[in-house]
Enzyme design. Structure first.
Site, PDB file in Angstrom:
ATOM      1  N   LYS A  52       0.837  -1.200   0.000  1.00 43.61           N
ATOM      2  CA  LYS A  52       0.000   0.000   0.000  1.00 43.61           C
ATOM      3  C   LYS A  52       0.875   1.255   0.000  1.00 43.61           C
ATOM      4  O   LYS A  52       0.614   2.206  -0.736  1.00 43.61           O
ATOM      5  CB  LYS A  52      -0.943  -0.024   1.212  1.00 43.61           C
ATOM      6  CG  LYS A  52      -2.036  -1.073   1.066  1.00 43.61           C
ATOM      7  CD  LYS A  52      -2.773  -1.398   2.350  1.00 43.61           C
ATOM      8  CE  LYS A  52      -3.724  -2.573   2.107  1.00 43.61           C
ATOM      9  NZ  LYS A  52      -4.388  -3.059   3.314  1.00 43.61           N
ATOM     10  N   GLN A  96      -4.981  -1.540   9.615  1.00 42.87           N
ATOM     11  CA  GLN A  96      -4.770  -2.881   9.066  1.00 42.87           C
ATOM     12  C   GLN A  96      -5.269  -3.940  10.049  1.00 42.87           C
ATOM     13  O   GLN A  96      -4.917  -3.928  11.226  1.00 42.87           O
ATOM     14  CB  GLN A  96      -3.271  -3.081   8.778  1.00 42.87           C
ATOM     15  CG  GLN A  96      -2.929  -4.366   8.084  1.00 42.87           C
ATOM     16  CD  GLN A  96      -3.463  -4.429   6.650  1.00 42.87           C
ATOM     17  OE1 GLN A  96      -3.337  -3.502   5.885  1.00 42.87           O
ATOM     18  NE2 GLN A  96      -4.088  -5.545   6.295  1.00 42.87           N
ATOM     19  N   ASP A 119     -11.374   2.400   3.735  1.00 41.85           N
ATOM     20  CA  ASP A 119     -11.693   0.975   3.628  1.00 41.85           C
ATOM     21  C   ASP A 119     -13.190   0.757   3.427  1.00 41.85           C
ATOM     22  O   ASP A 119     -13.625  -0.338   3.082  1.00 41.85           O
ATOM     23  CB  ASP A 119     -11.265   0.253   4.923  1.00 41.85           C
ATOM     24  CG  ASP A 119     -10.018  -0.582   4.715  1.00 41.85           C
ATOM     25  OD1 ASP A 119      -9.718  -0.922   3.558  1.00 41.85           O
ATOM     26  OD2 ASP A 119      -9.354  -0.893   5.719  1.00 41.85           O
TER      27      ASP A 119
END
Ligand code: NDP
Length: 306
Positions: A52, A96, A119
């Site tokens: 990422k 995460q 997200d």
């Protein structure tokens, strides 16, 4: 031979289309910013976060990886999230998963400002998804729809079956397919006679996490198969069985000690499908591309560009 739905190609297209948007924001002095919070030490998560951060660097997006220790408490992590919420230069916050066991994951995800929730996991954004309002969509499901559109695979009026009902893949992809006017059936571990339900699918999405579970009896001829499953096989006998003693796969296993396989039988899908996503190289690359797209869109919204 079925058409291979190449996720890397679509990823590159998406990233290339984002470049002028990043440049325009940068010219206005508003470099998009993404913060990734990686709590504790998890080798798989570390690889995802590296990918990422690298994607951000390639695009000219500012990125920060925050790496609090394994021992972090819920309150300490909440503080980190609150600080990121307040920062003007951060447009996207990604926590995460999985978090260390002592951390209350739901409280942390709820604390992320919905406008920065790249997200798409915050209940506000789940609500936006369900009602069709603008807002970040979960990256993997959004990538699947993008892939289908770019390969001009019709969804409207088609019968879609999604196997898996997780909050991050199954449920949101179900809703996105519905918005595209597919007739959607969502299945899970309690669905009786799964094979016969799957055989009705013109579009079959497998998000289960069980290596090569969907075999020929689950696939009708010509079906479009989207295989989200990413299963690491580290046993040579399993590789030999799943890939029918393929010398190429066995050589790859002998070199790396592992092979990736999706939720759909990799040989049966070639026999039956009209189009399919390979594993690796299908759905996987799209997730990071859509994260970048969500970050840029968030920066544009916050800068008043759109
Ligand atoms: P979860 O474990 O959260 O969900 C799995 C789902 O599969 C559940 O709904 C479960 O049903 C269902 N399921 C399990 N066993 C069966 C069965 N025998 N028959 C029917 N349904 C079953 O997984 P995720 O959604 O997080 O991930 C699914 C897969 O996708 C994993 O391999 C993961 O690694 C991969 N993935 C890949 C991504 C990418 O970028 N390529 C991103 C995210 C995930 P129930 O609810 O009843 O338990």
């Amino acid at each position: 031979m079925p058409e291979i739905l190449d996720g890397k190609r679509v990823r590159d297209e998406i990233l290339n289309e984002l470049k002028p948007r990043v440049a325009a924001l940068t010219q206005r002095g508003r470099v998009p910013g993404l913060a990734v919070v990686l709590a504790g030490h998890n080798p798989a998560s570390e690889i995802y976060v590296r990918n990422k951060v690298k994607a951000c660097q390639d695009l000219g997006i500012h990125s920060e990886a925050l790496t609090p220790p394994d021992s972090i408490s819920t309150d300490e992590l909440l503080q980190i999230v609150e600080q990121l919420n307040a920062r003007h230069d951060i447009d996207g916050i990604l926590v995460q998963l999985p978090l260390p066991p002592q951390v209350d994951t739901k409280r942390i995800l709820l604390a992320v400002a919905p406008a920065k929730d790249v997200d798409g996991f915050h209940p506000c954004n789940v609500g936006n998804l369900v009602t069709g309002l603008p807002g970040p969509r979960a990256c993997t499901p959004a990538g699947i729809i993008e892939l289908l559109k770019r390969y001009r695979i019709p969804m409207a009026g088609k019968r879609a079956v999604v196997v898996g009902r997780s909050d991050i893949v199954g449920k949101p992809v179900d809703m996105l397919l519905l918005h595209e006017h597919a007739t959607v059936t969502i299945c899970h571990s309690r669905t009786p006679d799964l094979a016969s339900v799957c055989r009705q699918a013109q579009i079959l999405v497998a998000a289960i996490g069980r290596p090569a579970m969907l075999t020929a009896e689950f696939l009708t001829t010509g079906v479009t198969v989207i295989d989200v499953g990413t299963n690491r096989i580290d046993n040579r006998a399993d590789v030999a069985r799943i890939f029918r003693n393929s010398p190429e796969k066995l050589a790859s296993f002998d070199k790396r000690g592992r092979v990736l396989v999706g939720d759909v039988d990799p040989l049966d899908v070639v026999e039956r499908a009209g189009a399919y996503t390979p594993v690796p190289g299908g759905v996987g690359p799209l997730t990071v591309a859509m994260l970048m797209a969500n970050t840029v869109a968030s920066a544009e919204r916050r800068a008043g560009v759109c």
